[in-house]
Design an enzyme around this catalytic site. Structure first.
Site, PDB file in Angstrom:
ATOM      1  N   ASP A  38      43.542  17.570  -0.832  1.00  0.00           N
ATOM      2  CA  ASP A  38      43.863  18.331  -2.313  1.00  0.00           C
ATOM      3  C   ASP A  38      44.753  17.469  -2.867  1.00  0.00           C
ATOM      4  OD1 ASP A  38      43.912  20.133  -4.508  1.00  0.00           O
ATOM      5  OD2 ASP A  38      42.749  21.157  -3.030  1.00  0.00           O
ATOM      6  N   ASN A  89      33.962  18.387  -1.598  1.00  0.00           N
ATOM      7  CA  ASN A  89      34.048  19.881  -2.531  1.00  0.00           C
ATOM      8  C   ASN A  89      34.804  19.441  -3.727  1.00  0.00           C
ATOM      9  OD1 ASN A  89      34.013  22.531  -2.844  1.00  0.00           O
ATOM     10  ND2 ASN A  89      36.054  22.264  -2.470  1.00  0.00           N
ATOM     11  N   TYR A 155      30.610  18.595 -16.896  1.00  0.00           N
ATOM     12  CA  TYR A 155      30.437  19.340 -15.937  1.00  0.00           C
ATOM     13  C   TYR A 155      28.964  19.282 -15.445  1.00  0.00           C
ATOM     14  CZ  TYR A 155      30.536  22.865 -12.036  1.00  0.00           C
ATOM     15  OH  TYR A 155      30.604  23.683 -10.947  1.00  0.00           O
ATOM     16  N   LYS A 159      27.471  17.221 -11.931  1.00  0.00           N
ATOM     17  CA  LYS A 159      26.734  17.725 -11.120  1.00  0.00           C
ATOM     18  C   LYS A 159      25.167  17.283 -10.784  1.00  0.00           C
ATOM     19  CE  LYS A 159      30.202  20.311  -9.711  1.00  0.00           C
ATOM     20  NZ  LYS A 159      30.981  19.877  -8.238  1.00  0.00           N
ATOM     21  N   ILE A 188      30.251  31.973  -7.651  1.00  0.00           N
ATOM     22  CA  ILE A 188      31.046  32.364  -6.636  1.00  0.00           C
ATOM     23  C   ILE A 188      32.657  32.828  -7.014  1.00  0.00           C
ATOM     24  CG2 ILE A 188      31.967  31.562  -4.374  1.00  0.00           C
ATOM     25  CD1 ILE A 188      28.795  31.332  -4.711  1.00  0.00           C
ATOM     26  N   THR A 190      35.842  32.748  -7.088  1.00  0.00           N
ATOM     27  CA  THR A 190      36.883  31.639  -6.721  1.00  0.00           C
ATOM     28  C   THR A 190      37.631  31.311  -7.906  1.00  0.00           C
ATOM     29  OG1 THR A 190      35.448  29.810  -7.691  1.00  0.00           O
ATOM     30  CG2 THR A 190      35.204  30.321  -5.375  1.00  0.00           C
TER      31      THR A 190
END
Length: 251
Positions: A38, A89, A155, A159, A188, A190
């Site tokens: 990260d 990810n 974005y 993707k 999700i 998050t």
């Protein structure tokens, strides 16, 4: 505890929060040695894994910088000598706005992390997996890689690119022992969804209402899909973009 991934090494980028953290922890529970990557210096995932007796290593890396990715992979090999699984990810949502409002800075940063970052990771992951003739790579796309979303042009473009890149990598390596797939999470719960909703319960409820299953997803539900795609149970699955979205894209 079942340990089907004992003596295996798993790399997870964007491992400090959300889906990345959940997947890293699940890899560890399955017996893998987990490399946590990260750009945030955050030890919570590492501390959690080591607390239950798992093995993990943290490496700080900006995946949009190819030189940093190369050094990160070199570090993994110097410590563990191999790489078996990779969950690419790391990603950002970028700044909201229409195509005409999207700035060059936002475009470059979003594409750089979300798409270039996955290309760069695979560029150095694949040769290491080829050395022992097998491996599994899972790239994190999104339902925004399958359908359009107004107001997030960079974005959505990134993707969609991830899915195309995943299919290409899968075909290039299909006979070489490396399977490459993507997961496409829906809404999700998050930190990313919290930013998109502004942490407002009313807005979050609107997101949940769009899910046919009637709720937001849990990071562990995506993690389970990643682990399955890495497992022998998915030995005939490659080049697949798997929605984990509560039925959103089935509408």
């Amino acid at each position: 505890m079942e340990t089907p991934f004992k003596n295996k090494v798993a790399l997870v980028t964007g491992a400090s929060f959300g889906i990345g953290r959940a997947t890293a922890i699940l890899f560890a529970h399955k017996g893998a040695k987990v490399v946590l990557v990260d750009w945030h210096e955050n030890s919570e995932t590492l501390d959690f894994i080591t607390a239950f007796g798992g093995e993990a290593l943290f490496i700080k890396c900006d995946v949009s910088q190819l030189s940093e990715v190369q050094k990160m992979i070199q570090k993994i090999i110097s410590v563990y000598g191999r790489l078996d699984f990779a969950f690419n990810n790391a990603g950002i949502e970028g700044t909201s706005g229409t195509i005409t409002e999207c700035t060059e800075e936002n475009w470059d940063k979003t594409i750089g992390i979300n798409l270039k970052g996955i290309w760069g990771c695979m560029k150095y992951e694949i040769p290491e997996m080829l050395k022992h003739g097998n491996g599994a790579i899972i790239n994190c796309a999104s339902i925004a890689g399958l359908v359009g979303f107004p107001g997030l042009p960079a974005y959505v473009a990134s993707k969609h690119g991830v899915i195309g890149l995943t299919k290409t990598a899968a075909l290039e390596n299909a006979k070489l022992g490396i399977r490459v797939n993507a997961v496409c999470p829906g809404a999700i719960k998050t930190p990313m969804i919290d930013r998109l909703t502004g942490n407002k319960k009313k807005v979050e409820a609107q997101f949940a209402a769009q899910e046919p299953i009637g709720r937001l997803g849990n990071p562990n539900e995506v993690a389970n899909a990643v682990i399955w795609l890495c497992s022998d149970a998915a030995s005939f699955v490659t080049g697949h973009a798997m929605p984990v979205d509560g039925g959103w894209t089935a509408q």
